[in-house]
Structures are given as structure tokens and as C-alpha cells.
Motif scaffolding. Structure first.
Motif, mmCIF file in Angstrom:
data_model
loop_
_atom_site.group_PDB
_atom_site.id
_atom_site.type_symbol
_atom_site.label_atom_id
_atom_site.label_comp_id
_atom_site.label_asym_id
_atom_site.label_seq_id
_atom_site.Cartn_x
_atom_site.Cartn_y
_atom_site.Cartn_z
ATOM 1 N N SER A 95 4.185 6.462 10.653
ATOM 2 C CA SER A 95 4.304 6.396 12.104
ATOM 3 C C SER A 95 4.651 7.760 12.705
ATOM 4 N N GLU A 109 -10.074 2.722 9.750
ATOM 5 C CA GLU A 109 -9.215 2.558 10.929
ATOM 6 C C GLU A 109 -8.594 1.165 10.958
ATOM 7 N N ARG A 112 -5.802 1.061 8.355
ATOM 8 C CA ARG A 112 -4.572 1.748 8.771
ATOM 9 C C ARG A 112 -3.717 0.887 9.678
ATOM 10 N N THR A 113 -4.358 0.176 10.577
ATOM 11 C CA THR A 113 -3.600 -0.624 11.554
ATOM 12 C C THR A 113 -3.375 -2.046 11.069
ATOM 13 N N SER A 118 0.191 -1.187 6.668
ATOM 14 C CA SER A 118 1.612 -1.267 7.013
ATOM 15 C C SER A 118 2.466 -1.894 5.914
#
Length: 182
Positions: A95, A109, A112-113, A118
Motif C-alpha cells: 500500500s 491489475e 493486485r486488487t 491482498s
């Protein structure tokens, strides 16, 4: 020397936190994530060495200084550490915007999100990859260097039929100092 290296790292970290970082918590979490990737990979490699030492009678002289059975480094472990760490960094996210530039490069992408990015599974994958690669290099391909006894003195040797000899393993591959009663 170690104290100097620690002082430089601490000073650089303090400078970054005070003058560059916008959020202490994001930077701290990112730092822990980066350290966990490398430590996880290193832990996997050490687990393979523990198995070799305890279960397979690995020659523990490799832990001695160079010339007394050990070596300056084992390239098999270093290569495994580097590859596991790079892959692990590619599979974790950060972050902190500056740390984010060196992480997550193997993820899309959405990755990653999403949950994978996470969750920190990159740390577990780095551990498994480092251990597996090290095991393949040392067990499968048998590329681990042999012990170096070039600096062993006459007092450190045993008397053999043809004169002084460096310590040798028994039939099971263990040295006398490595034998434990079970």
C-alpha cells in the motif's frame, strides 16, 4: 561491520519515514511484507538443510569456517534465495506507493486488487519455491559444494595408515561429532 550496516539501514529507514513516506502504517506494513518474503524463502532453505542434517546424515562440517570443512557460501542456497525472493516480491502487493513499484510485478491489475494480491500468499509461495529449488539443486542434481579441509592442521587430523587424514564420515555419511544416540 554488522553494527555499521545496521546503523545505515536504520538511518535510511528513519529518513524515509520522516521525509518521504506519507503514512507510517502503510510503510510499516509494506516493510514487514518485504521482509517476510525474504525470511520465508530463507526459512524454506533452512528447513531443507535441517532435513539433510537430521534425517540424512548431512556433513555438518559445512557450518565450520572456510578451510575447516566449510565454504564461504553455497551458491545453491544463494541462487534459491534470490529466485524465491524475486518471485515472492512479484506476488505480494504494497500500500506504500514507493514500495509498490518493486512488488506485484507478476500480478495482473485484477490480481493486485483482488484477494490473491491482498492475502500475502506470495510469502508462502516464496517459501515453497525457495525450498523446492534448493532441494532440487542439492538432492536431485547434487550440485552442493563439497567440504573444504585445506586449512586443517595436524592437531585437527586423525592418524591414518598413510599419515594424517582429515576427519572422514562413517558408512552412514556422519562424522563422529555428528552422531547422536536415538
Amino acid at each position: 561491520m554488522t553494527t555499521s550496516i545496521n546503523a545505515i539501514i536504520i538511518a535510511a529507514g528513519a529518513f524515509y519515514l520522516l521525509f518521504i513516506s506519507t503514512s507510517f502504517l502503510a510503510t510499516f506494513q509494506s516493510f514487514l511484507s518485504l521482509i517476510a518474503v525474504m525470511m520465508g524463502t530463507m526459512g524454506g532453505i533452512q528447513l531443507v538443510d535441517f532435513v539433510r542434517q537430521r534425517r540424512m546424515g548431512w556433513n555438518t562440517d559445512m557450518a565450520n569456517p572456510r578451510g575447516h570443512g566449510g565454504r564461504d557460501g553455497r551458491w545453491t542456497a544463494i541462487v534459491s534465495l534470490i529466485i524465491g525472493t524475486v518471485v515472492g516480491l512479484g506476488l505480494v502487493t504494497s500500500s506504500d506507493p514507493n514500495f509498490g513499484k518493486i512488488t506485484g510485478f507478476l500480478l495482473t491489475e485484477n490480481g493486485r486488487t483482488g484477494v490473491f494480491g491482498s492475502s500475502g500468499l506470495g510469502i508462502v509461495i516464496a517459501l515453497a519455491l525457495g525450498a523446492a529449488l534448493y532441494a532440487i539443486l542439492t538432492f536431485g542434481l547434487q550440485l552442493d559444494p563439497k567440504p573444504d579441509y585445506s586449512l586443517v592442521t595436524a592437531g585437527d587430523t586423525t592418524r591414518g595408515k598413510s599419515g594424517p587424514e582429515a576427519p572422514t564420515p562413517d558408512a552412514a555419511g556422519r562424522h563422529a561429532a555428528d552422531r547422536t544416540e536415538r
